[in-house]
Each structure stands twice: as C-alpha cells, then as structure tokens.
Design an enzyme around this catalytic site. Structure first.
Site: not given
Ligand code: SAH
Length: 210
Positions: A63
């Site tokens: 992010s």
């Molecule tokens: N906060 C992270 C970036 C988030 S990107 C950072 O600082 O790097 C969103 C993430 O959510 C991705 O890695 C994706 O695989 C995950 N994601 C999406 N749906 C999800 C779910 N239902 N449960 C767990 N993770 C999920």
C-alpha cells in the site's frame, strides 16, 4: 553518503505526508521507524520511500505510505491494542500497526506472500506480529476479540459482518468498501457493544478482498 541519501528520502516522504494532511506525530514516527525497503524487492529499493504503491507479486501491491498513515491515524492507536490486519501482502502495513500497538495478527490468503512477509518482518526487526494463512474476511475467531481491525483489501458488499462481530466494545475498524468506486469506512462499536457507527470517508483504490 548512502546513509544520508536514505535519511533524505525518509524525511522527504514524512514531509509529503504532513503536506497531505497527516498530523498525528505517533503515526509519522512509525512511518519513519519502519524500514520500508525491507518490504520491497531488491530492484525496488531505490523507490521504497516514494509515496506510492509498489508491486509485490501475485498481482498484489504494498500500500501507498499515505494510505497506511491515514488508516493508522483514523484508528487512534495508543500502544496497548490487540490488532487484526487483513491482507498481509508484504507485511509493511502490519509492521506499521505493530509499531503503534501491542500485538498484531495478520491474515493473508496467499501462502507465498505470507512466508515472504515473515522474512521481511524479521529483517525489519518487527517481533510482535503473528501471521496466519487463510480467508481474512472470516477474521480469527480463536484470537478475537480485537481492539482494532484494519482491512487492506476492498470488500464489495460492505464490511464483512464476521469482522465487526470480532471487535471489542469501543473497538475501531477501518476498511475500504466498494468495487469500481471505493471509500474508506470507519466503524466504531459502541462501549456497550450493542451498536455500530459507520462513517464513509474519502475515496481510495485497493485490490479486492477475495
Ligand atoms: N497491506 C499490504 C498490502 C495489501 S494488498 C501491505 O502493506 O503490503 C491486499 C492483500 O490482501 C493481498 O496480499 C491479497 O492477497 C490479500 N487478500 C485479498 N483477499 C483476502 C482475503 N479474503 N483474506 C486474506 N487476504 C486477502
């Protein structure tokens, strides 16, 4: 030479965040303290302190620092909280939350991202994060309740009810909600635990919660 360049990049990011309206000094301190270069690929090190999202593989992104800072500021962390982070990704957001709270449980659906995040958190010196692989929309019933929940992927239909149910009375949750058009939604559970106040805030752009 390299060190003073790095310090310059960090301070430039912090002043960009201030200019964008982030005033919470604890949050700015956490963004300064967490080594963002530990959460990107070797090729991206030079861009690690830019105020923008970067690709982390599996079609996912780390992010943007401004969004992480804004979400943390809205959660008003005091250092004592038990926090659930949904969507570990690189582990960066979890690391910032961990710097501002007592303990973070972070859930990621991709095993590969979770194990990379584990190494990255260790390299960054963050020791108060527990990682889990699974569907974060279900929360972690065996660890709940949480004082704070931070969701890093957009739920199309609204904040998952299972997550709201895992908030302590008086707890706060922040999540992007929507499909094409997304907004941050801040949820507060009343101190008596009976009602939820939901406030729709600014537009954002996140990958979807699957
Ligand atoms: N906060 C992270 C970036 C988030 S990107 C950072 O600082 O790097 C969103 C993430 O959510 C991705 O890695 C994706 O695989 C995950 N994601 C999406 N749906 C999800 C779910 N239902 N449960 C767990 N993770 C999920």
């Amino acid at each position: 030479m390299e060190t003073s360049d790095a310090l310059g990049r960090i301070e430039r990011l912090i002043s960009d965040l201030r200019a964008a309206g982030v005033r919470d000094e604890r949050v700015l301190g956490a963004l300064r303290a967490v080594p963002r270069e530990c959460f990107v690929t070797a090729q991206q090190r030079a861009e690690a302190w830019e105020n923008r999202p970067l690709s982390i593989g599996e079609g996912q992104t780390i992010s943007q620092p401004l969004v992480v800072a804004r979400m943390c500021a809205l959660l008003d962390l005091r250092g004592t909280e038990r926090v659930l982070d949904v969507g570990t990704g690189s582990g960066y957001h979890a690391a910032v939350l961990a710097t501002l709270s007592a303990w973070v449980w972070s859930v990621e659906r991709h095993e590969s991202l979770s194990s990379l995040a584990e190494c990255q958190l260790r390299n960054a010196g963050i020791a108060n994060v527990t990682l889990r692989v699974g569907d974060g929309a279900l929360g972690l019933p065996d660890v709940a309740p949480f004082d704070v929940i931070s969701v890093g992927a957009a739920a199309g239909a609204g904040v998952p009810a299972a997550l709201e149910a895992q908030l302590e009375p008086g707890g706060r949750l922040i999540a992007p909600v929507g499909d094409e058009t997304q907004h941050l939604v801040l949820v507060r559970r009343a101190p008596d635990g009976l009602t939820f106040e939901r406030r729709r805030l600014e537009r954002v752009r996140f990958v979807p919660l699957r």
